[in-house]
Design a protein around this motif. Structure first.
Motif, PDB file in Angstrom:
ATOM      1  N   ASP A 141       9.261   4.346   7.576  1.00 27.30           N
ATOM      2  CA  ASP A 141       8.913   3.355   6.562  1.00 27.30           C
ATOM      3  C   ASP A 141       7.953   4.031   5.603  1.00 27.30           C
ATOM      4  OD1 ASP A 141       8.843   0.088   6.102  1.00 27.30           O
ATOM      5  OD2 ASP A 141       6.993   1.073   5.476  1.00 27.30           O
ATOM      6  N   GLU A 142       7.954   3.633   4.335  1.00 24.97           N
ATOM      7  CA  GLU A 142       7.124   4.326   3.357  1.00 24.97           C
ATOM      8  C   GLU A 142       5.642   3.992   3.472  1.00 24.97           C
ATOM      9  OE1 GLU A 142       7.481   1.359  -0.506  1.00 24.97           O
ATOM     10  OE2 GLU A 142       8.778   3.112  -0.401  1.00 24.97           O
ATOM     11  N   ASN A 143       5.283   2.965   4.260  1.00 21.21           N
ATOM     12  CA  ASN A 143       3.878   2.580   4.403  1.00 21.21           C
ATOM     13  C   ASN A 143       3.206   3.481   5.451  1.00 21.21           C
ATOM     14  OD1 ASN A 143       1.370   1.345   4.751  1.00 21.21           O
ATOM     15  ND2 ASN A 143       2.221  -0.706   4.437  1.00 21.21           N
ATOM     16  N   GLU A 144       2.743   4.628   4.997  1.00 17.58           N
ATOM     17  CA  GLU A 144       2.149   5.610   5.899  1.00 17.58           C
ATOM     18  C   GLU A 144       0.798   5.138   6.442  1.00 17.58           C
ATOM     19  OE1 GLU A 144       1.219  10.413   6.028  1.00 17.58           O
ATOM     20  OE2 GLU A 144       2.011   9.493   4.206  1.00 17.58           O
ATOM     21  N   THR A 145       0.037   4.439   5.631  1.00 19.35           N
ATOM     22  CA  THR A 145      -1.246   3.917   6.092  1.00 19.35           C
ATOM     23  C   THR A 145      -1.056   3.007   7.296  1.00 19.35           C
ATOM     24  OG1 THR A 145      -2.264   4.038   3.908  1.00 19.35           O
ATOM     25  CG2 THR A 145      -3.228   2.493   5.460  1.00 19.35           C
ATOM     26  N   ALA A 146      -0.080   2.103   7.205  1.00 22.00           N
ATOM     27  CA  ALA A 146       0.176   1.180   8.315  1.00 22.00           C
ATOM     28  C   ALA A 146       0.602   1.927   9.571  1.00 22.00           C
ATOM     29  CB  ALA A 146       1.246   0.167   7.908  1.00 22.00           C
ATOM     30  N   ALA A 147       1.357   3.010   9.402  1.00 19.44           N
ATOM     31  CA  ALA A 147       1.777   3.803  10.559  1.00 19.44           C
ATOM     32  C   ALA A 147       0.584   4.420  11.256  1.00 19.44           C
ATOM     33  CB  ALA A 147       2.751   4.886  10.117  1.00 19.44           C
ATOM     34  N   LEU A 148      -0.316   5.008  10.479  1.00 15.82           N
ATOM     35  CA  LEU A 148      -1.500   5.641  11.058  1.00 15.82           C
ATOM     36  C   LEU A 148      -2.387   4.614  11.759  1.00 15.82           C
ATOM     37  CD1 LEU A 148      -2.265   8.004   8.064  1.00 15.82           C
ATOM     38  CD2 LEU A 148      -1.574   8.749  10.351  1.00 15.82           C
ATOM     39  N   LEU A 149      -2.550   3.462  11.150  1.00 15.56           N
ATOM     40  CA  LEU A 149      -3.364   2.416  11.762  1.00 15.56           C
ATOM     41  C   LEU A 149      -2.727   1.902  13.049  1.00 15.56           C
ATOM     42  CD1 LEU A 149      -4.477   0.429   8.582  1.00 15.56           C
ATOM     43  CD2 LEU A 149      -5.824   2.060   9.933  1.00 15.56           C
ATOM     44  N   ARG A 150      -1.411   1.806  13.061  1.00 18.01           N
ATOM     45  CA  ARG A 150      -0.735   1.354  14.285  1.00 18.01           C
ATOM     46  C   ARG A 150      -0.898   2.377  15.405  1.00 18.01           C
ATOM     47  NH1 ARG A 150       2.909  -2.487  15.744  1.00 18.01           N
ATOM     48  NH2 ARG A 150       1.562  -3.665  14.343  1.00 18.01           N
ATOM     49  N   LEU A 151      -0.748   3.656  15.093  1.00 15.58           N
ATOM     50  CA  LEU A 151      -0.916   4.700  16.107  1.00 15.58           C
ATOM     51  C   LEU A 151      -2.350   4.717  16.631  1.00 15.58           C
ATOM     52  CD1 LEU A 151       1.197   7.493  14.417  1.00 15.58           C
ATOM     53  CD2 LEU A 151       1.760   6.306  16.539  1.00 15.58           C
ATOM     54  N   ALA A 152      -3.324   4.532  15.737  1.00 20.14           N
ATOM     55  CA  ALA A 152      -4.720   4.477  16.166  1.00 20.14           C
ATOM     56  C   ALA A 152      -4.953   3.285  17.090  1.00 20.14           C
ATOM     57  CB  ALA A 152      -5.635   4.393  14.952  1.00 20.14           C
ATOM     58  N   GLU A 153      -4.374   2.154  16.741  1.00 22.48           N
ATOM     59  CA  GLU A 153      -4.501   0.943  17.556  1.00 22.48           C
ATOM     60  C   GLU A 153      -3.920   1.152  18.949  1.00 22.48           C
ATOM     61  OE1 GLU A 153      -2.402  -3.483  17.676  1.00 22.48           O
ATOM     62  OE2 GLU A 153      -2.292  -2.260  15.874  1.00 22.48           O
ATOM     63  N   LEU A 154      -2.794   1.848  19.019  1.00 16.24           N
ATOM     64  CA  LEU A 154      -2.108   2.077  20.299  1.00 16.24           C
ATOM     65  C   LEU A 154      -2.729   3.220  21.092  1.00 16.24           C
ATOM     66  CD1 LEU A 154       1.592   1.774  19.057  1.00 16.24           C
ATOM     67  CD2 LEU A 154       0.326   0.074  20.400  1.00 16.24           C
ATOM     68  N   GLY A 155      -3.563   4.028  20.446  1.00 14.68           N
ATOM     69  CA  GLY A 155      -4.111   5.192  21.127  1.00 14.68           C
ATOM     70  C   GLY A 155      -3.080   6.265  21.382  1.00 14.68           C
ATOM     71  N   VAL A 156      -2.077   6.340  20.514  1.00 14.36           N
ATOM     72  CA  VAL A 156      -0.998   7.326  20.632  1.00 14.36           C
ATOM     73  C   VAL A 156      -1.254   8.442  19.618  1.00 14.36           C
ATOM     74  CG1 VAL A 156       1.479   7.728  20.314  1.00 14.36           C
ATOM     75  CG2 VAL A 156       0.684   5.672  21.498  1.00 14.36           C
ATOM     76  N   HIS A 157      -1.336   9.675  20.096  1.00 13.40           N
ATOM     77  CA  HIS A 157      -1.711  10.801  19.236  1.00 13.40           C
ATOM     78  C   HIS A 157      -0.595  11.843  19.112  1.00 13.40           C
ATOM     79  CE1 HIS A 157      -5.686   9.064  19.500  1.00 13.40           C
ATOM     80  NE2 HIS A 157      -5.630   9.124  20.821  1.00 13.40           N
ATOM     81  N   LEU A 158       0.625  11.425  19.325  1.00 13.27           N
ATOM     82  CA  LEU A 158       1.763  12.346  19.248  1.00 13.27           C
ATOM     83  C   LEU A 158       1.939  12.871  17.825  1.00 13.27           C
ATOM     84  CD1 LEU A 158       4.303  10.269  21.379  1.00 13.27           C
ATOM     85  CD2 LEU A 158       3.217  12.417  22.063  1.00 13.27           C
ATOM     86  N   PRO A 159       2.443  14.098  17.671  1.00 11.01           N
ATOM     87  CA  PRO A 159       2.753  14.593  16.323  1.00 11.01           C
ATOM     88  C   PRO A 159       3.775  13.676  15.655  1.00 11.01           C
ATOM     89  CG  PRO A 159       3.741  15.996  18.005  1.00 11.01           C
ATOM     90  CD  PRO A 159       2.822  15.063  18.716  1.00 11.01           C
TER      91      PRO A 159
END
Length: 216
Positions: A141-159
């Protein structure tokens, strides 16, 4: 013109003006581009996702670096595709990034509920497999900010690769569903495409490992 007619005309003018202002505001908030024909243009990320705007979400997500280029050219179907590494904004040659390694591509989007449930399982699977397998997530999805925030929320640090145009899925002929997982052998060939979600690392290992010849 009677006073009643003049009053009605004035009200109509005000309503039209308010409607136009509201329409303009919606257009500004949408942050989308269109082609000369008026149809939406797919983009890797929004105009709002500048390096400056992404700095804090990137720091919060604390993602692992994207894989370095392998020694060869990588899978032919992925050659010529370059996307952004969500960890630092660098450009990734996708074919070379997956070259000479077993890769589990996990395709997802920030708004996808089953994807959010699956990502921690993918992270646990990566922890178990260590260097034998590379789990590489692909945000579609083009919303990269939302992706980063979701990964931070989940505690997922995968490349993570930022692929708002879904070029990788198109090249690999992945069904238009999310989440979806693609397993690539070390020679770049596709071992399997799994258009489904996983609840646990055990489920992932059971579905993926036998096709790759690695222990569960």
């Amino acid at each position: 013109m009677s006073s009643g007619a003049r009053w009605t005309a004035a009200v109509l003018v005000v309503l039209v003006a308010l409607g136009f202002a509201f329409w303009q505001e919606l257009g500004d908030d949408a942050d989308t581009s269109t082609s000369p024909t008026g149809s939406p243009v797919a983009r890797d990320h929004r105009d709002a996702d500048t390096p400056e705007a992404l700095a804090r979400p990137r720091a919060s997500a604390d993602l692992a670096p994207c894989p370095p280029a392998g020694p060869g050219a990588g899978p032919e179907v992925l050659r010529g595709i370059s996307v952004e590494c969500a960890a630092d904004g660098s450009t990734v040659d996708v074919a070379r990034a997956v070259d000479d390694r077993i890769v589990v591509l996990n395709l997802w989007a920030y708004w996808c509920g089953p994807c959010a449930d699956e990502l921690p399982a993918m992270a646990e699977y990566q922890r178990r497999m260590g260097s034998e397998v590379t789990v590489l997530t692909v945000h579609q999805d083009e919303n990269e900010t939302a992706a980063l925030l979701r990964l931070a929320e989940l505690g997922v640090h995968l490349p993570t690769l930022q692929d708002g145009r879904r070029l990788i899925a198109a090249a690999l002929k992945v069904p238009n569903v999310m989440p979806a997982t693609v397993v690539l052998r070390s020679d770049g060939s596709v071992a399997q495409i799994l258009p489904r979600s996983f609840a646990t690392a055990d489920e992932i290992a059971e579905a993926v490992n036998p096709r790759m010849g690695v222990p569960g």
